[in-house]
Design an enzyme around this catalytic site. Sequence first.
Site, PDB file in Angstrom:
ATOM      1  CE  LYS A  38      -3.835  -2.139   2.264  1.00  0.00           C
ATOM      2  NZ  LYS A  38      -4.837  -2.449   3.572  1.00  0.00           N
ATOM      3  CE1 TYR A  96      -9.970  -3.343   0.576  1.00  0.00           C
ATOM      4  CE2 TYR A  96      -9.358  -1.530  -0.258  1.00  0.00           C
ATOM      5  CZ  TYR A  96      -9.178  -2.502   0.292  1.00  0.00           C
ATOM      6  OH  TYR A  96      -7.382  -2.426   0.637  1.00  0.00           O
ATOM      7  CG  ASN A 127      -3.585  -2.355   7.358  1.00  0.00           C
ATOM      8  OD1 ASN A 127      -3.722  -1.680   5.851  1.00  0.00           O
ATOM      9  ND2 ASN A 127      -4.617  -2.868   7.363  1.00  0.00           N
ATOM     10  CG  HIS A 141      -5.608  -6.090  -0.390  1.00  0.00           C
ATOM     11  ND1 HIS A 141      -6.304  -6.434   0.547  1.00  0.00           N
ATOM     12  CD2 HIS A 141      -5.032  -7.147  -1.345  1.00  0.00           C
ATOM     13  CE1 HIS A 141      -6.906  -7.135  -0.020  1.00  0.00           C
ATOM     14  NE2 HIS A 141      -6.879  -7.766  -1.155  1.00  0.00           N
ATOM     15  CD  GLU A 190      -8.886  -9.111  -2.950  1.00  0.00           C
ATOM     16  OE1 GLU A 190      -9.624  -8.761  -2.514  1.00  0.00           O
ATOM     17  OE2 GLU A 190      -7.736  -9.602  -3.349  1.00  0.00           O
TER      18      GLU A 190
HETATM   19  P1  ADP Z   1      -7.797  -6.823   5.801  1.00  0.00           P
HETATM   20  O1  ADP Z   1      -6.961  -5.375   4.398  1.00  0.00           O
HETATM   21  O2  ADP Z   1      -6.821  -6.993   7.064  1.00  0.00           O
HETATM   22  O3  ADP Z   1      -8.513  -7.801   4.963  1.00  0.00           O
HETATM   23  P2  ADP Z   1     -10.412  -5.426   6.003  1.00  0.00           P
HETATM   24  O4  ADP Z   1     -10.308  -6.111   4.708  1.00  0.00           O
HETATM   25  O5  ADP Z   1     -11.346  -5.563   6.976  1.00  0.00           O
HETATM   26  O6  ADP Z   1      -9.310  -5.436   6.480  1.00  0.00           O
HETATM   27  O7  ADP Z   1     -10.460  -3.618   5.384  1.00  0.00           O
HETATM   28  C1  ADP Z   1      -9.724  -3.292   4.512  1.00  0.00           C
HETATM   29  C2  ADP Z   1      -8.027  -2.576   5.154  1.00  0.00           C
HETATM   30  O8  ADP Z   1      -9.726  -1.254   5.294  1.00  0.00           O
HETATM   31  C3  ADP Z   1      -7.986  -2.783   5.995  1.00  0.00           C
HETATM   32  O9  ADP Z   1      -6.575  -3.520   5.860  1.00  0.00           O
HETATM   33  C4  ADP Z   1      -7.755  -0.663   6.366  1.00  0.00           C
HETATM   34  O10 ADP Z   1      -6.639  -0.466   5.025  1.00  0.00           O
HETATM   35  C5  ADP Z   1      -8.926  -0.598   5.983  1.00  0.00           C
HETATM   36  N1  ADP Z   1      -9.881  -0.486   7.083  1.00  0.00           N
HETATM   37  C6  ADP Z   1     -10.516  -1.854   7.850  1.00  0.00           C
HETATM   38  N2  ADP Z   1     -11.102  -1.042   9.287  1.00  0.00           N
HETATM   39  C7  ADP Z   1     -10.947   0.010   9.080  1.00  0.00           C
HETATM   40  C8  ADP Z   1     -11.584   0.863  10.017  1.00  0.00           C
HETATM   41  N3  ADP Z   1     -12.401   0.828  11.002  1.00  0.00           N
HETATM   42  N4  ADP Z   1     -11.557   2.918  10.454  1.00  0.00           N
HETATM   43  C9  ADP Z   1     -10.536   2.783   8.910  1.00  0.00           C
HETATM   44  N5  ADP Z   1     -10.250   2.046   8.432  1.00  0.00           N
HETATM   45  C10 ADP Z   1      -9.951   0.325   8.363  1.00  0.00           C
HETATM   46 MG    MG Z   2      -9.812  -7.953   3.210  1.00  0.00          MG
END
Ligand code: ADP
Ligand code: MG
Length: 193
Positions: free
Chosen positions: A9, A49, A151, A154, A165
């Site tokens: 990212k 997403y 974070n 992805h 995806e």
């Molecule tokens: P992951 O990437 O661990 O699969 P998710 O699919 O639940 O997580 O969410 C996608 C991305 O959205 C996360 O990697 C993070 O960057 C962002 N994200 C998730 N939850 C939140 C939140 N509550 N507030 C802000 N950003 C979020």
């Molecule tokens: Mg996810």
Amino acid sequence: MERTLVIAKPDAVQRNLVGEIIKRLERSGLKLVAMKMVRAEAKLIEKHYTIDPKWFENVGNKAIESYKKKGLTPPNSDPVALGKEVLERLKKYMTACPVIAMVFEGNSAVALVRKICGGTEPLSAAAGTIRGDFTPESYQLADGGERAIRNLIHASGSSEEAEKEIVLWFEKKELMEYKLIRDSIIYDVDWKF
Ligand code: ADP
Ligand code: MG
């Protein structure tokens, strides 16, 4: 054999952690079959997403649970509304600068890459994982700034999600088919040197 989509990212690109991320993933034994730098548009991020219609609810519930576990009050008690807000923040985050998109292939590639990445919130992600090792980011920090959780990486959540995806990010001709001699050591039944 399974494939998974990985994206370094914008924060990973800006912090020169792309090499570290690739290093950790390629030494896992998975095979890199596609890679490119992309300046993503908001539309692509939205499509990415919203592949799983339950994503809004899941992402919202995950945030609510994390707040409750810490004894804090979530910013919104409606998971779907929270998820929709997260998508808007993700569009800004993921288009802030070019990202590196990759596809890795191998046995249980989805679960293996998720293990190497760590959980969604870096602060509570295990040490030794990419998210756990390189940033103190938390839900609270992200919410306080009304921004997405930064974070670094992805990783697809399931095999079906991964296949959908991959089609969004790569053309068929960009997905390489080749043999890695190393794979004999990992997968062949018999070998002798
Ligand atoms: P992951 O990437 O661990 O699969 P998710 O699919 O639940 O997580 O969410 C996608 C991305 O959205 C996360 O990697 C993070 O960057 C962002 N994200 C998730 N939850 C939140 C939140 N509550 N507030 C802000 N950003 C979020
Ligand atoms: Mg996810």
